[in-house]
Write an enzyme that holds these catalytic residues in place. Sequence first.
Site, PDB file in Angstrom:
ATOM      1  N   GLU A   5     -48.596  32.598  42.392  1.00  0.00           N
ATOM      2  CA  GLU A   5     -47.643  33.043  41.381  1.00  0.00           C
ATOM      3  C   GLU A   5     -47.659  34.556  41.183  1.00  0.00           C
ATOM      4  OE1 GLU A   5     -46.847  32.139  36.666  1.00  0.00           O
ATOM      5  OE2 GLU A   5     -47.151  30.461  38.032  1.00  0.00           O
ATOM      6  N   ARG A  51     -39.707  29.951  38.105  1.00  0.00           N
ATOM      7  CA  ARG A  51     -40.483  31.155  38.409  1.00  0.00           C
ATOM      8  C   ARG A  51     -39.734  32.064  39.392  1.00  0.00           C
ATOM      9  NH1 ARG A  51     -41.831  29.062  34.733  1.00  0.00           N
ATOM     10  NH2 ARG A  51     -43.869  28.275  34.105  1.00  0.00           N
ATOM     11  N   SER A 109     -52.011  31.280  35.372  1.00  0.00           N
ATOM     12  CA  SER A 109     -51.829  30.341  36.483  1.00  0.00           C
ATOM     13  C   SER A 109     -51.732  31.125  37.788  1.00  0.00           C
ATOM     14  CB  SER A 109     -50.566  29.510  36.274  1.00  0.00           C
ATOM     15  OG  SER A 109     -50.665  28.754  35.087  1.00  0.00           O
TER      16      SER A 109
END
Length: 374
Positions: free
Chosen positions: A355, A177, A253
Amino acid sequence: MSSEDARLGGAEPEKILRDVSIAPLTTLELGGTADFLVEAERIADAIDAVRWARSRGLPLLILAGGSNLVVADDGWRGLVIRVANHGIEMERDRDEVLVTASAGESWDAFVEAMVAEGLAGLECLGGIPGTVGATPIQNVGAYGQEVATTIELVRALDLETLEILSFRAAQCGFGYRRSIFRENRGRYLVVSVTYRLAAGARGTVAYAELRKALGKSAAAAPLTDVYSTVLDLRRAKSMVIEADNPNRRSVGSFFVNPVLEARELADLTDGARSAGFENLPSHPVGENHFKVPAAWLIEHAGFEKGSHHKSVGISDAHALALVHHGGGTSAELVDFARQIQHRVLVRFGIELQPEPVFVGFPTANPLSPGQSTE
């Protein structure tokens, strides 16, 4: 890294919109208004918009699909550039195909089109909301695939120099990520992404949940079966945005799955066992590192699926998705996320990291210790 001369175009004043609500442009449907917004259908539009904003001392916000974004209730006191360029080109290279997609293309529609062409490499990434341009920024991944493994080239507008730069995959700083585009947020506007895909190859079936869902056919599953099965799995977790889904207003998420070293995982496992929780799940990710599902930590910290906090809550299908039920505020969402983060930290000693990207807040991460939504 190479550069190209950026095309210039005359700015059209009517393209600059005033006092535009940002909420409908995000999947959370939260956030205030932008002072100004422009739809950049051409790179020239973006360049002219940057110059226009600079001449007025306005901060810039780059917006694409709005699927990984939390906008403050106060909105954005500057110019929003919404990336809206389109186009897909293919170039055959033996058994592989180089596919260049403009940043404004719908990601899921692009993945579906590549699967229909029989091109392997993205089939596990179907159903993810957003645009092509967002995929290299956070190195989008799911069900055993990451875009980093197929990205050949990223072309991006440097918002400081107004040059279009070309980044090879090795120059993108990809990690879990992560990328240089995310680490230098506000510096680059992704223009297009080139993927190297395999013609006639089988789908990737590396993820245990996906293998189980495909059953005996997993080893030889065609691309179309892998893609449709991934969609089914995501749909069961309310991770596909559909109009009739009560969990549709989310960023997917909300927290990043923690990646721990072996010693850290052993300590976490011992702590979880002492608290009465057996069978802490983990998945190896590289040498001596393991990914722990944040959803497991959240649920075992006492937040059940379907939990509510004012107008927001946890999806009743997946504990990692925080959802907006309508009529709420970003402050309520951040407050609830902070509660979850705190309780996981107290119970397991793990500080979950968000995130999505936060914009319009006093700090880049309003969930950091000491921050407040007030």
